[in-house]
Design a protein around this motif. Structure first.
Motif, PDB file in Angstrom:
ATOM      1  N   VAL A 157      12.936  44.363 -13.090  1.00 37.70           N
ATOM      2  CA  VAL A 157      14.284  44.655 -12.624  1.00 37.70           C
ATOM      3  C   VAL A 157      14.753  45.907 -13.347  1.00 37.70           C
ATOM      4  CG1 VAL A 157      16.650  43.827 -12.416  1.00 37.70           C
ATOM      5  CG2 VAL A 157      14.749  42.207 -12.230  1.00 37.70           C
ATOM      6  N   ASP A 158      15.085  46.948 -12.573  1.00 34.05           N
ATOM      7  CA  ASP A 158      15.489  48.232 -13.144  1.00 34.05           C
ATOM      8  C   ASP A 158      14.459  48.754 -14.147  1.00 34.05           C
ATOM      9  OD1 ASP A 158      17.798  48.455 -11.631  1.00 34.05           O
ATOM     10  OD2 ASP A 158      19.037  47.417 -13.100  1.00 34.05           O
ATOM     11  N   GLY A 159      13.194  48.593 -13.805  1.00 38.36           N
ATOM     12  CA  GLY A 159      12.119  49.135 -14.633  1.00 38.36           C
ATOM     13  C   GLY A 159      11.731  48.292 -15.822  1.00 38.36           C
ATOM     14  N   ILE A 160      12.395  47.166 -16.014  1.00 36.43           N
ATOM     15  CA  ILE A 160      12.110  46.313 -17.171  1.00 36.43           C
ATOM     16  C   ILE A 160      11.386  45.060 -16.700  1.00 36.43           C
ATOM     17  CG2 ILE A 160      13.093  45.020 -19.092  1.00 36.43           C
ATOM     18  CD1 ILE A 160      15.511  46.906 -18.952  1.00 36.43           C
ATOM     19  N   PRO A 161      10.118  44.871 -17.086  1.00 37.97           N
ATOM     20  CA  PRO A 161       9.385  43.667 -16.665  1.00 37.97           C
ATOM     21  C   PRO A 161       9.973  42.415 -17.310  1.00 37.97           C
ATOM     22  CG  PRO A 161       7.894  45.366 -17.539  1.00 37.97           C
ATOM     23  CD  PRO A 161       9.292  45.770 -17.907  1.00 37.97           C
ATOM     24  N   LEU A 162      10.038  41.353 -16.520  1.00 38.70           N
ATOM     25  CA  LEU A 162      10.500  40.078 -17.071  1.00 38.70           C
ATOM     26  C   LEU A 162       9.336  39.414 -17.793  1.00 38.70           C
ATOM     27  CD1 LEU A 162      12.801  40.652 -14.993  1.00 38.70           C
ATOM     28  CD2 LEU A 162      12.965  38.185 -14.722  1.00 38.70           C
ATOM     29  N   LYS A 163       9.380  39.438 -19.113  1.00 37.34           N
ATOM     30  CA  LYS A 163       8.314  38.831 -19.900  1.00 37.34           C
ATOM     31  C   LYS A 163       8.622  37.373 -20.217  1.00 37.34           C
ATOM     32  CE  LYS A 163       7.081  43.261 -22.025  1.00 37.34           C
ATOM     33  NZ  LYS A 163       6.967  44.038 -23.283  1.00 37.34           N
ATOM     34  N   SER A 164       9.892  37.047 -20.153  1.00 34.84           N
ATOM     35  CA  SER A 164      10.308  35.675 -20.449  1.00 34.84           C
ATOM     36  C   SER A 164      11.161  35.146 -19.302  1.00 34.84           C
ATOM     37  CB  SER A 164      11.112  35.635 -21.753  1.00 34.84           C
ATOM     38  OG  SER A 164      11.731  34.381 -21.921  1.00 34.84           O
ATOM     39  N   TYR A 165      11.013  33.862 -19.019  1.00 34.76           N
ATOM     40  CA  TYR A 165      11.824  33.235 -17.983  1.00 34.76           C
ATOM     41  C   TYR A 165      12.675  32.119 -18.579  1.00 34.76           C
ATOM     42  CZ  TYR A 165       9.683  35.803 -14.165  1.00 34.76           C
ATOM     43  OH  TYR A 165       9.286  36.799 -13.315  1.00 34.76           O
ATOM     44  N   LYS A 166      13.172  32.391 -19.789  1.00 32.93           N
ATOM     45  CA  LYS A 166      14.059  31.411 -20.403  1.00 32.93           C
ATOM     46  C   LYS A 166      15.300  31.249 -19.532  1.00 32.93           C
ATOM     47  CE  LYS A 166      12.524  32.275 -25.140  1.00 32.93           C
ATOM     48  NZ  LYS A 166      12.913  32.757 -26.494  1.00 32.93           N
ATOM     49  N   ASP A 167      15.688  30.015 -19.317  1.00 34.75           N
ATOM     50  CA  ASP A 167      16.714  29.701 -18.325  1.00 34.75           C
ATOM     51  C   ASP A 167      18.007  30.478 -18.514  1.00 34.75           C
ATOM     52  OD1 ASP A 167      14.985  28.002 -17.106  1.00 34.75           O
ATOM     53  OD2 ASP A 167      15.789  26.182 -18.005  1.00 34.75           O
ATOM     54  N   LYS A 168      18.530  30.524 -19.738  1.00 39.24           N
ATOM     55  CA  LYS A 168      19.819  31.167 -19.957  1.00 39.24           C
ATOM     56  C   LYS A 168      19.746  32.667 -19.710  1.00 39.24           C
ATOM     57  CE  LYS A 168      21.970  27.913 -23.182  1.00 39.24           C
ATOM     58  NZ  LYS A 168      22.563  27.738 -24.529  1.00 39.24           N
ATOM     59  N   GLU A 169      18.663  33.303 -20.139  1.00 39.63           N
ATOM     60  CA  GLU A 169      18.517  34.746 -19.972  1.00 39.63           C
ATOM     61  C   GLU A 169      18.395  35.112 -18.503  1.00 39.63           C
ATOM     62  OE1 GLU A 169      15.159  35.845 -22.298  1.00 39.63           O
ATOM     63  OE2 GLU A 169      16.074  35.274 -24.196  1.00 39.63           O
ATOM     64  N   VAL A 170      17.574  34.368 -17.772  1.00 40.29           N
ATOM     65  CA  VAL A 170      17.381  34.644 -16.356  1.00 40.29           C
ATOM     66  C   VAL A 170      18.657  34.338 -15.577  1.00 40.29           C
ATOM     67  CG1 VAL A 170      16.106  33.983 -14.286  1.00 40.29           C
ATOM     68  CG2 VAL A 170      14.887  34.314 -16.426  1.00 40.29           C
ATOM     69  N   ALA A 171      19.329  33.265 -15.917  1.00 41.27           N
ATOM     70  CA  ALA A 171      20.575  32.908 -15.222  1.00 41.27           C
ATOM     71  C   ALA A 171      21.619  34.000 -15.388  1.00 41.27           C
ATOM     72  CB  ALA A 171      21.101  31.581 -15.751  1.00 41.27           C
ATOM     73  N   LYS A 172      21.711  34.576 -16.571  1.00 43.16           N
ATOM     74  CA  LYS A 172      22.675  35.649 -16.813  1.00 43.16           C
ATOM     75  C   LYS A 172      22.328  36.893 -16.005  1.00 43.16           C
ATOM     76  CE  LYS A 172      24.856  38.256 -20.557  1.00 43.16           C
ATOM     77  NZ  LYS A 172      24.908  38.488 -22.032  1.00 43.16           N
ATOM     78  N   LEU A 173      21.041  37.260 -15.990  1.00 41.40           N
ATOM     79  CA  LEU A 173      20.595  38.421 -15.214  1.00 41.40           C
ATOM     80  C   LEU A 173      20.807  38.190 -13.719  1.00 41.40           C
ATOM     81  CD1 LEU A 173      19.183  41.178 -15.075  1.00 41.40           C
ATOM     82  CD2 LEU A 173      16.985  39.958 -15.077  1.00 41.40           C
ATOM     83  N   ARG A 174      20.480  36.988 -13.267  1.00 37.74           N
ATOM     84  CA  ARG A 174      20.632  36.645 -11.852  1.00 37.74           C
ATOM     85  C   ARG A 174      22.108  36.710 -11.435  1.00 37.74           C
ATOM     86  NH1 ARG A 174      17.598  32.089 -11.872  1.00 37.74           N
ATOM     87  NH2 ARG A 174      19.403  30.818 -12.379  1.00 37.74           N
ATOM     88  N   ASN A 175      22.992  36.188 -12.263  1.00 36.61           N
ATOM     89  CA  ASN A 175      24.410  36.149 -11.943  1.00 36.61           C
ATOM     90  C   ASN A 175      25.031  37.541 -11.892  1.00 36.61           C
ATOM     91  OD1 ASN A 175      27.470  35.805 -13.162  1.00 36.61           O
ATOM     92  ND2 ASN A 175      26.922  34.166 -11.738  1.00 36.61           N
ATOM     93  N   SER A 176      24.525  38.458 -12.709  1.00 39.67           N
ATOM     94  CA  SER A 176      25.108  39.795 -12.765  1.00 39.67           C
ATOM     95  C   SER A 176      24.486  40.759 -11.766  1.00 39.67           C
ATOM     96  CB  SER A 176      24.945  40.376 -14.185  1.00 39.67           C
ATOM     97  OG  SER A 176      23.570  40.524 -14.503  1.00 39.67           O
ATOM     98  N   THR A 177      23.273  40.464 -11.294  1.00 40.16           N
ATOM     99  CA  THR A 177      22.533  41.419 -10.465  1.00 40.16           C
ATOM    100  C   THR A 177      22.494  41.039  -8.994  1.00 40.16           C
ATOM    101  OG1 THR A 177      21.110  41.926 -12.367  1.00 40.16           O
ATOM    102  CG2 THR A 177      20.320  42.643 -10.208  1.00 40.16           C
ATOM    103  N   PHE A 178      22.420  39.733  -8.690  1.00 40.94           N
ATOM    104  CA  PHE A 178      22.149  39.289  -7.329  1.00 40.94           C
ATOM    105  C   PHE A 178      23.299  38.483  -6.727  1.00 40.94           C
ATOM    106  CE2 PHE A 178      18.063  39.613  -9.511  1.00 40.94           C
ATOM    107  CZ  PHE A 178      17.346  40.419  -8.634  1.00 40.94           C
ATOM    108  N   GLY A 179      23.436  38.617  -5.420  1.00 40.12           N
ATOM    109  CA  GLY A 179      24.286  37.741  -4.631  1.00 40.12           C
ATOM    110  C   GLY A 179      23.414  37.095  -3.572  1.00 40.12           C
ATOM    111  N   PHE A 180      23.661  35.828  -3.258  1.00 42.74           N
ATOM    112  CA  PHE A 180      22.787  35.070  -2.355  1.00 42.74           C
ATOM    113  C   PHE A 180      23.563  34.555  -1.145  1.00 42.74           C
ATOM    114  CE2 PHE A 180      21.071  34.781  -6.622  1.00 42.74           C
ATOM    115  CZ  PHE A 180      19.712  35.036  -6.434  1.00 42.74           C
TER     116      PHE A 180
END
Length: 220
Positions: free
Chosen positions: A64-87
């Motif tokens: 995402v924006d050139g940064i590979p997701l190396k970790s899929y820890k729930d809180k980190e991904v949830a924060k990125l998902r909430n700020s970047t994507f709309g569904f």
């Protein structure tokens, strides 16, 4: 913006292993409107879920924006998902016991925003989809097209960079579907990146790029 490198996804049960996606390489650029097409069961929704970080790949890398997701820890991904994507989904997924404006405000509850600011953002999102006069209604008081517009308002209220839509006109008649498509095109014209799963060739002709999926793979 969003890049998938050699991404595969397998679903496994006690008796069956199903390869949903195989070695997907896809780059969604900022400002694009990508239409995703293919027969039912080919992996389109799985691919959309991976792009939106609702699921994690079995192998390969998502950036995402050139940064590979190396970790899929729930809180980190949830924060990125909430700020970047709309569904936006084919089924509207609105809560019937909540007013329209409360439904739209829901994604903002995960952010540290004052209540007044959240409410104002929800009002502006509803105005943007032409439902400013319906904010105090309940979902079951609206038509199908209006409910989908509420769902779009909910998806854009957090000002996401990317809007992911899984057959957003699939449950609507042609007139209401055309209205929803016009809203998506307008949002894209304002700078929002859109990735939309669709079976409608007429809709696909209006996007900037078509991606076709067949048996879990991208095809020309």
């Amino acid at each position: 913006m969003i890049k998938l490198d050699n991404v595969s996804k397998t679903y496994q049960t006690d008796k069956v292993e199903t390869l949903a996606l195989k070695e997907i390489n896809l780059h969604v650029k900022k400002g694009e409107f990508v239409g995703m097409m293919g027969p039912s069961g080919c992996g389109k929704s799985t691919l959309l879920n991976l792009i939106g970080l609702l699921d994690r790949p079995g192998s390969g890398t998502i950036s995402v924006d050139g940064i590979p997701l190396k970790s899929y820890k729930d809180k980190e991904v949830a924060k990125l998902r909430n700020s970047t994507f709309g569904f936006i989904f084919q089924s509207f997924h609105l809560i019937n016991d909540l007013r329209v404006i409360d439904n739209v405000e829901l994604p903002l509850l995960y952010r540290t925003l004052p209540a007044g600011e959240r409410r104002q953002m929800a009002r502006e999102a509803l105005e943007k989809v032409g439902l400013g006069a319906r904010m105090d209604h309940y979902p079951n008081q609206l038509s199908g097209g209006q409910q989908q517009r509420v769902a779009i308002a909910r998806a854009i209220v957090g000002q996401p960079q990317v809007l992911l839509a899984d057959e957003p006109t699939g449950n609507l008649d042609s007139k209401m579907g055309a209205e929803v498509m016009e809203i998506l095109l307008r949002l894209n014209g304002e700078g929002t990146t859109v990735v939309m799963v669709t079976h409608d060739e007429r809709e696909a002709q209006r996007v900037s790029r078509i991606v076709r999926v067949f048996d879990g793979q991208l095809v020309a």
